[in-house]
Design a protein around this motif. Structure first.
Motif, PDB file in Angstrom:
ATOM      1  N   GLY A 183       0.752  -1.125  -0.042  1.00 14.27           N
ATOM      2  CA  GLY A 183      -0.062   0.191  -0.192  1.00 14.27           C
ATOM      3  C   GLY A 183       0.858   1.105   0.150  1.00 14.27           C
ATOM      4  O   GLY A 183       0.560   2.166  -0.759  1.00 14.27           O
ATOM      5  N   ALA A 184       1.881   1.396   0.746  1.00 12.45           N
ATOM      6  CA  ALA A 184       2.652   2.443   0.903  1.00 12.45           C
ATOM      7  C   ALA A 184       3.483   2.703  -0.360  1.00 12.45           C
ATOM      8  O   ALA A 184       3.845   3.709  -0.747  1.00 12.45           O
ATOM      9  CB  ALA A 184       3.699   2.403   1.850  1.00 12.45           C
ATOM     10  N   ALA A 185       3.768   1.658  -1.157  1.00 14.05           N
ATOM     11  CA  ALA A 185       4.604   1.836  -2.309  1.00 14.05           C
ATOM     12  C   ALA A 185       3.787   2.283  -3.441  1.00 14.05           C
ATOM     13  O   ALA A 185       4.011   3.022  -4.117  1.00 14.05           O
ATOM     14  CB  ALA A 185       5.357   0.558  -2.594  1.00 14.05           C
ATOM     15  N   ALA A 186       2.408   1.740  -3.544  1.00 14.41           N
ATOM     16  CA  ALA A 186       1.585   1.799  -4.482  1.00 14.41           C
ATOM     17  C   ALA A 186       0.931   3.165  -4.473  1.00 14.41           C
ATOM     18  O   ALA A 186       0.612   3.863  -5.557  1.00 14.41           O
ATOM     19  CB  ALA A 186       0.262   0.938  -4.478  1.00 14.41           C
ATOM     20  N   LYS A 187       1.016   3.985  -3.398  1.00 13.46           N
ATOM     21  CA  LYS A 187       0.441   5.232  -3.359  1.00 13.46           C
ATOM     22  C   LYS A 187       1.320   6.398  -4.171  1.00 13.46           C
ATOM     23  O   LYS A 187       0.732   7.372  -4.605  1.00 13.46           O
ATOM     24  CB  LYS A 187       0.324   5.854  -1.861  1.00 13.46           C
ATOM     25  CG  LYS A 187       1.614   5.789  -1.060  1.00 13.46           C
ATOM     26  CD  LYS A 187       1.946   7.275  -0.994  1.00 13.46           C
ATOM     27  CE  LYS A 187       3.236   7.554  -0.400  1.00 13.46           C
ATOM     28  NZ  LYS A 187       4.150   8.629  -0.604  1.00 13.46           N
ATOM     29  N   MET A 210      -9.071   8.232  -6.419  1.00 12.91           N
ATOM     30  CA  MET A 210      -8.750   7.803  -5.153  1.00 12.91           C
ATOM     31  C   MET A 210      -9.548   6.610  -4.993  1.00 12.91           C
ATOM     32  O   MET A 210      -9.034   5.761  -4.429  1.00 12.91           O
ATOM     33  CB  MET A 210      -9.123   8.965  -4.171  1.00 12.91           C
ATOM     34  CG  MET A 210      -8.210  10.202  -4.042  1.00 12.91           C
ATOM     35  SD  MET A 210      -9.009  11.657  -3.040  1.00 12.91           S
ATOM     36  CE  MET A 210      -9.103  10.984  -1.494  1.00 12.91           C
ATOM     37  N   ALA A 211     -10.698   6.695  -5.249  1.00  8.04           N
ATOM     38  CA  ALA A 211     -11.506   5.276  -4.961  1.00  8.04           C
ATOM     39  C   ALA A 211     -11.156   4.122  -5.635  1.00  8.04           C
ATOM     40  O   ALA A 211     -10.940   2.895  -5.284  1.00  8.04           O
ATOM     41  CB  ALA A 211     -13.000   5.563  -5.343  1.00  8.04           C
ATOM     42  N   ARG A 212     -10.910   4.356  -7.249  1.00  8.22           N
ATOM     43  CA  ARG A 212     -10.506   3.317  -7.905  1.00  8.22           C
ATOM     44  C   ARG A 212      -9.235   2.999  -7.592  1.00  8.22           C
ATOM     45  O   ARG A 212      -8.654   1.565  -7.716  1.00  8.22           O
ATOM     46  CB  ARG A 212     -11.175   3.512  -9.361  1.00  8.22           C
ATOM     47  CG  ARG A 212     -12.197   3.883  -9.660  1.00  8.22           C
ATOM     48  CD  ARG A 212     -13.193   2.809  -9.130  1.00  8.22           C
ATOM     49  NE  ARG A 212     -13.048   1.585  -9.415  1.00  8.22           N
ATOM     50  CZ  ARG A 212     -13.507   0.443  -8.798  1.00  8.22           C
ATOM     51  NH1 ARG A 212     -14.454   0.616  -7.849  1.00  8.22           N
ATOM     52  NH2 ARG A 212     -13.308  -0.852  -9.244  1.00  8.22           N
ATOM     53  N   GLU A 241      -3.654  12.366   0.884  1.00  8.81           N
ATOM     54  CA  GLU A 241      -3.688  14.128   0.855  1.00  8.81           C
ATOM     55  C   GLU A 241      -2.136  14.341   0.771  1.00  8.81           C
ATOM     56  O   GLU A 241      -2.108  15.444  -0.004  1.00  8.81           O
ATOM     57  CB  GLU A 241      -4.025  14.427   2.278  1.00  8.81           C
ATOM     58  CG  GLU A 241      -4.443  15.945   2.241  1.00  8.81           C
ATOM     59  CD  GLU A 241      -3.071  16.693   2.385  1.00  8.81           C
ATOM     60  OE1 GLU A 241      -3.154  17.813   2.034  1.00  8.81           O
ATOM     61  OE2 GLU A 241      -2.296  16.308   3.044  1.00  8.81           O
ATOM     62  N   ALA A 242      -1.229  13.592   1.348  1.00  9.81           N
ATOM     63  CA  ALA A 242       0.079  14.168   1.072  1.00  9.81           C
ATOM     64  C   ALA A 242       0.775  13.926  -0.036  1.00  9.81           C
ATOM     65  O   ALA A 242       1.613  14.313  -0.638  1.00  9.81           O
ATOM     66  CB  ALA A 242       0.927  13.379   2.351  1.00  9.81           C
ATOM     67  N   THR A 243       0.178  12.625  -1.099  1.00  9.49           N
ATOM     68  CA  THR A 243       0.794  12.491  -2.054  1.00  9.49           C
ATOM     69  C   THR A 243      -0.053  12.839  -3.482  1.00  9.49           C
ATOM     70  O   THR A 243       0.580  13.083  -4.454  1.00  9.49           O
ATOM     71  CB  THR A 243       0.757  10.953  -2.271  1.00  9.49           C
ATOM     72  OG1 THR A 243       1.502  10.505  -0.858  1.00  9.49           O
ATOM     73  CG2 THR A 243       1.591  10.448  -3.290  1.00  9.49           C
ATOM     74  N   SER A 249       4.460  16.998  -2.745  1.00 10.02           N
ATOM     75  CA  SER A 249       4.564  15.513  -3.193  1.00 10.02           C
ATOM     76  C   SER A 249       5.336  15.653  -4.396  1.00 10.02           C
ATOM     77  O   SER A 249       5.115  16.085  -5.408  1.00 10.02           O
ATOM     78  CB  SER A 249       3.196  15.225  -3.580  1.00 10.02           C
ATOM     79  OG  SER A 249       3.159  13.873  -4.097  1.00 10.02           O
ATOM     80  N   HIS A 250       6.526  14.706  -4.332  1.00 15.52           N
ATOM     81  CA  HIS A 250       7.379  14.542  -5.583  1.00 15.52           C
ATOM     82  C   HIS A 250       6.789  13.857  -6.470  1.00 15.52           C
ATOM     83  O   HIS A 250       6.926  14.141  -7.872  1.00 15.52           O
ATOM     84  CB  HIS A 250       8.636  13.950  -5.262  1.00 15.52           C
ATOM     85  CG  HIS A 250       9.669  14.708  -4.178  1.00 15.52           C
ATOM     86  ND1 HIS A 250      10.909  14.259  -3.979  1.00 15.52           N
ATOM     87  CD2 HIS A 250       9.654  16.133  -4.130  1.00 15.52           C
ATOM     88  CE1 HIS A 250      11.507  15.306  -3.208  1.00 15.52           C
ATOM     89  NE2 HIS A 250      10.884  16.366  -3.367  1.00 15.52           N
ATOM     90  N   ASN A 251       6.018  12.928  -6.205  1.00 13.03           N
ATOM     91  CA  ASN A 251       5.265  11.927  -7.278  1.00 13.03           C
ATOM     92  C   ASN A 251       4.065  12.853  -8.057  1.00 13.03           C
ATOM     93  O   ASN A 251       3.944  12.674  -9.133  1.00 13.03           O
ATOM     94  CB  ASN A 251       4.685  10.917  -6.653  1.00 13.03           C
ATOM     95  CG  ASN A 251       5.867   9.728  -6.197  1.00 13.03           C
ATOM     96  OD1 ASN A 251       6.309   9.141  -6.878  1.00 13.03           O
ATOM     97  ND2 ASN A 251       6.005   9.978  -4.846  1.00 13.03           N
ATOM     98  N   ARG A 252       3.457  13.369  -7.212  1.00 12.30           N
ATOM     99  CA  ARG A 252       2.379  14.600  -7.735  1.00 12.30           C
ATOM    100  C   ARG A 252       3.196  15.204  -8.825  1.00 12.30           C
ATOM    101  O   ARG A 252       2.478  15.453  -9.800  1.00 12.30           O
ATOM    102  CB  ARG A 252       1.506  14.934  -6.911  1.00 12.30           C
ATOM    103  CG  ARG A 252       0.205  15.716  -7.358  1.00 12.30           C
ATOM    104  CD  ARG A 252      -0.093  16.810  -6.582  1.00 12.30           C
ATOM    105  NE  ARG A 252       0.818  17.894  -6.481  1.00 12.30           N
ATOM    106  CZ  ARG A 252       0.970  18.769  -7.373  1.00 12.30           C
ATOM    107  NH1 ARG A 252       0.161  18.800  -8.768  1.00 12.30           N
ATOM    108  NH2 ARG A 252       1.965  19.674  -7.299  1.00 12.30           N
TER     109      ARG A 252
END
Length: 320
Positions: A183-187, A210-212, A241-243, A249-252
């Motif tokens: 879960g942490a990796a996938a976010k 977010m939902a899907r 929220e953070a990602t 957020s680096h990824n966003r």
């Protein structure tokens, strides 16, 4: 408690700062020639925070490892295997390793605790993960958040949670190591997708993402032997929220700039994690449409517009 934090980038330096703040004896250790370490050695300061004088900054890994009861590792997930080859030249027996990075090894599809387990006897050197939402920019302002520590070793997990808990970070005891790691990796992959939507002017779709996205990750966690409910906890959905929304957020930010044809210079773990997740999904027979779309855009030069349209034209099905 004597703690050495290996890795002194954005998150590593924040962890060292935090653990010192709550009363532990902290060493911050990085690679000798790394710019972030050199800056901390010279000024005790970086772009995010200032170390108090009580934190020892060093590139002497032998010193950092041998004096520590707990070794916190915060580096790029894809370098963990090489890093373990380096640090296992020192005696790690009796020490606790805490992984504070989020990823899946791209070359093998392994979770990061499994990578560490390739190098140490986890009965002698227990391994835990520290995951969940938060940004250094908020923590240094005193803005609190909640996080999770998980491990297969119940005694170690409890010890870490009670030792690390404070009014700034409330820790929960994780109950599903597989789910916590995946879960942490996938976010981070979902975070890149969110940034792509921002860059394309489709921010309103992020609610559906977010939902899907959470449902997709829940299926992967379940297939890997974890509890699918973990996807709806702090390790994944709780970190959205953070990602998916934060300007920090680096990824966003990577996803947004990628769509705009701009180059992002900092680490975005979700890039290689998208490849690792696809590998894991193929191994487990799990369909990952959002992850696949991100991967195709990043690595196969597929059109973002076409990939997004393809998600919306998938066959009609029940939501759950």
């Amino acid at each position: 408690m004597k703690i050495s934090v290996l890795g002194c980038g954005r998150w590593g330096s924040c962890i060292a700062w935090y653990l010192d703040r709550i009363g532990h004896e902290v060493v911050s250790c990085g690679l000798e020639n790394a710019p972030e370490l050199q800056q901390l050695l010279k000024t005790h300061h970086n772009d995010y925070l200032t170390y108090p004088e009580s934190i020892t900054v060093t590139y002497d890994h032998q010193f950092a490892i041998e004096r520590a009861e707990v070794i916190v590792i915060s580096i790029s997930a894809q370098y963990l295997r090489d890093y373990m080859q380096t640090i296992t030249q020192y005696d790690l027996d009796g020490k606790i390793i805490v992984l504070c990075m989020k990823g899946i090894e791209e070359s093998t599809g392994k979770r990061l605790t499994q990578v560490v387990g390739d190098f140490v006897d986890t009965d002698k050197t227990p391994v835990a993960v520290w995951v969940g939402p938060g940004h250094p920019q908020d923590y240094v302002k005193g803005i609190p958040n909640c996080m999770v520590i998980d491990s297969e070793n119940e005694e170690v997990k409890s010890k870490l949670v009670h030792s690390f808990n404070s009014e700034l970070i409330r820790f929960y005891l994780g109950t599903d190591l597989i789910g916590s790691e995946i879960g942490a990796a996938a976010k981070n992959v979902v975070g890149i997708a969110a940034g792509m939507l921002d860059g394309a002017g489709c921010t309103s779709i992020k609610g559906a993402l977010m939902a899907r996205g959470t449902r997709e990750v829940a299926r992967l966690i379940k297939a890997a032997g974890g509890n699918e409910l973990s996807a709806y906890g702090l390790c994944h959905l709780g970190d959205y929220e953070a990602t998916l929304f934060s300007p920090w957020s680096h990824n966003r930010r990577f996803g947004e700039m990628f769509i705009k044809g701009e180059k992002f210079e900092k680490l975005a773990e979700g890039v290689m994690t998208s490849k690792a997740m696809l590998r894991l999904g193929e191994q487990l027979g799990v369909d990952l449409p959002i992850t696949t779309a991100v991967y195709r855009i990043l690595f196969e030069n597929s059109s973002a517009k076409e990939e997004l349209s393809a998600l919306f034209t998938r066959s009609i099905k029940e939501e759950f």
